[in-house]
Design a protein around this motif. Structure first.
Motif, PDB file in Angstrom:
ATOM      1  N   MET A   1       0.837  -1.174   0.000  1.00  0.00           N
ATOM      2  CA  MET A   1       0.000   0.000   0.000  1.00  0.00           C
ATOM      3  C   MET A   1       0.886   1.243   0.000  1.00  0.00           C
ATOM      4  N   GLN A   2       0.462   2.227  -0.738  1.00  0.00           N
ATOM      5  CA  GLN A   2       1.251   3.442  -0.868  1.00  0.00           C
ATOM      6  C   GLN A   2       0.363   4.677  -0.749  1.00  0.00           C
ATOM      7  N   LEU A   3       0.982   5.753  -0.291  1.00  0.00           N
ATOM      8  CA  LEU A   3       0.324   7.052  -0.326  1.00  0.00           C
ATOM      9  C   LEU A   3       0.701   7.735  -1.623  1.00  0.00           C
ATOM     10  N   THR A   4      -0.247   8.387  -2.241  1.00  0.00           N
ATOM     11  CA  THR A   4       0.019   9.172  -3.434  1.00  0.00           C
ATOM     12  C   THR A   4      -0.959  10.333  -3.469  1.00  0.00           C
ATOM     13  N   TYR A   5      -0.892  11.114  -4.515  1.00  0.00           N
ATOM     14  CA  TYR A   5      -1.800  12.238  -4.664  1.00  0.00           C
ATOM     15  C   TYR A   5      -2.463  12.170  -6.028  1.00  0.00           C
ATOM     16  N   GLY A   6      -3.580  12.841  -6.121  1.00  0.00           N
ATOM     17  CA  GLY A   6      -4.304  12.868  -7.385  1.00  0.00           C
ATOM     18  C   GLY A   6      -5.487  13.809  -7.279  1.00  0.00           C
ATOM     19  N   GLU A   7      -6.354  13.734  -8.249  1.00  0.00           N
ATOM     20  CA  GLU A   7      -7.516  14.606  -8.281  1.00  0.00           C
ATOM     21  C   GLU A   7      -8.791  13.772  -8.222  1.00  0.00           C
ATOM     22  N   VAL A   8      -9.684  14.165  -7.311  1.00  0.00           N
ATOM     23  CA  VAL A   8     -10.990  13.530  -7.189  1.00  0.00           C
ATOM     24  C   VAL A   8     -12.028  14.647  -7.134  1.00  0.00           C
ATOM     25  N   ASP A   9     -12.971  14.632  -8.044  1.00  0.00           N
ATOM     26  CA  ASP A   9     -14.021  15.655  -8.100  1.00  0.00           C
ATOM     27  C   ASP A   9     -13.445  17.077  -8.079  1.00  0.00           C
ATOM     28  N   SER A  10     -12.403  17.297  -8.845  1.00  0.00           N
ATOM     29  CA  SER A  10     -11.735  18.604  -8.984  1.00  0.00           C
ATOM     30  C   SER A  10     -10.983  19.058  -7.736  1.00  0.00           C
ATOM     31  N   TYR A  11     -10.739  18.159  -6.797  1.00  0.00           N
ATOM     32  CA  TYR A  11      -9.962  18.469  -5.597  1.00  0.00           C
ATOM     33  C   TYR A  11      -8.660  17.673  -5.619  1.00  0.00           C
ATOM     34  N   GLN A  12      -7.560  18.304  -5.201  1.00  0.00           N
ATOM     35  CA  GLN A  12      -6.295  17.589  -5.030  1.00  0.00           C
ATOM     36  C   GLN A  12      -6.383  16.841  -3.705  1.00  0.00           C
ATOM     37  N   VAL A  13      -6.106  15.541  -3.735  1.00  0.00           N
ATOM     38  CA  VAL A  13      -6.248  14.702  -2.545  1.00  0.00           C
ATOM     39  C   VAL A  13      -5.019  13.824  -2.338  1.00  0.00           C
ATOM     40  N   ILE A  14      -4.872  13.345  -1.121  1.00  0.00           N
ATOM     41  CA  ILE A  14      -3.917  12.291  -0.789  1.00  0.00           C
ATOM     42  C   ILE A  14      -4.749  11.029  -0.645  1.00  0.00           C
ATOM     43  N   CYS A  15      -4.249   9.933  -1.195  1.00  0.00           N
ATOM     44  CA  CYS A  15      -5.010   8.692  -1.140  1.00  0.00           C
ATOM     45  C   CYS A  15      -4.084   7.505  -0.875  1.00  0.00           C
ATOM     46  N   LEU A  16      -4.711   6.389  -0.528  1.00  0.00           N
ATOM     47  CA  LEU A  16      -4.018   5.148  -0.235  1.00  0.00           C
ATOM     48  C   LEU A  16      -4.301   4.186  -1.376  1.00  0.00           C
ATOM     49  N   VAL A  17      -3.250   3.742  -2.073  1.00  0.00           N
ATOM     50  CA  VAL A  17      -3.424   2.920  -3.267  1.00  0.00           C
ATOM     51  C   VAL A  17      -2.595   1.644  -3.196  1.00  0.00           C
ATOM     52  N   ASN A  18      -2.985   0.698  -4.018  1.00  0.00           N
ATOM     53  CA  ASN A  18      -2.186  -0.508  -4.249  1.00  0.00           C
ATOM     54  C   ASN A  18      -1.429  -0.306  -5.542  1.00  0.00           C
ATOM     55  N   SER A  19      -0.132  -0.504  -5.520  1.00  0.00           N
ATOM     56  CA  SER A  19       0.711  -0.398  -6.701  1.00  0.00           C
ATOM     57  C   SER A  19       0.556   0.962  -7.372  1.00  0.00           C
ATOM     58  N   GLN A  20       0.303   0.991  -8.678  1.00  0.00           N
ATOM     59  CA  GLN A  20       0.246   2.239  -9.437  1.00  0.00           C
ATOM     60  C   GLN A  20      -1.193   2.704  -9.661  1.00  0.00           C
ATOM     61  N   GLU A  21      -2.106   2.304  -8.796  1.00  0.00           N
ATOM     62  CA  GLU A  21      -3.506   2.711  -8.873  1.00  0.00           C
ATOM     63  C   GLU A  21      -3.605   4.229  -8.724  1.00  0.00           C
ATOM     64  N   SER A  22      -4.657   4.823  -9.265  1.00  0.00           N
ATOM     65  CA  SER A  22      -4.829   6.266  -9.123  1.00  0.00           C
ATOM     66  C   SER A  22      -5.876   6.571  -8.050  1.00  0.00           C
ATOM     67  N   CYS A  23      -5.924   7.821  -7.631  1.00  0.00           N
ATOM     68  CA  CYS A  23      -6.857   8.257  -6.596  1.00  0.00           C
ATOM     69  C   CYS A  23      -8.290   8.217  -7.108  1.00  0.00           C
ATOM     70  N   ASN A  24      -9.204   7.864  -6.213  1.00  0.00           N
ATOM     71  CA  ASN A  24     -10.631   7.906  -6.504  1.00  0.00           C
ATOM     72  C   ASN A  24     -11.384   8.145  -5.201  1.00  0.00           C
TER      73      ASN A  24
END
Length: 86
Positions: A1-24
């Motif tokens: 599990m990794q922390l990364t960042y991305g965009e969800v509903d036009s907001y910049q967020v930090i998320c918890l992902v498996n491998s190279q998954e993107s934020c949702n």
């Protein structure tokens, strides 16, 4: 599990992902503040540094590339190692 960042509903967020998954909407942890939205990679870097007890460092070395992904396992392990040494 990794922390990364991305965009969800036009907001910049930090998320918890498996491998190279993107934020949702199902893996987001929190929304970044207006200041941190400008450089989400730096926010990830600061979370990583915080876990290593380096939260008081205010200067940034621009020559170091900020990570896009940070291993949550490494953060947790570093936290436990630091607390065991206290």
């Amino acid at each position: 599990m990794q922390l990364t960042y991305g965009e969800v509903d036009s907001y910049q967020v930090i998320c918890l992902v498996n491998s190279q998954e993107s934020c949702n909407s199902t893996n987001q942890l929190f929304t970044l503040s207006e200041q941190n939205r400008k450089n989400p990679a730096l926010a990830i870097k600061r979370l990583n540094e915080f876990s290593q007890g380096k939260a008081s460092e205010n200067t940034e070395n621009e020559s170091k590339k900020s990570p896009q992904f940070v291993s949550l396992e490494a953060l947790v392990n570093a936290s436990f190692t630091a607390s065991e040494g206290s």
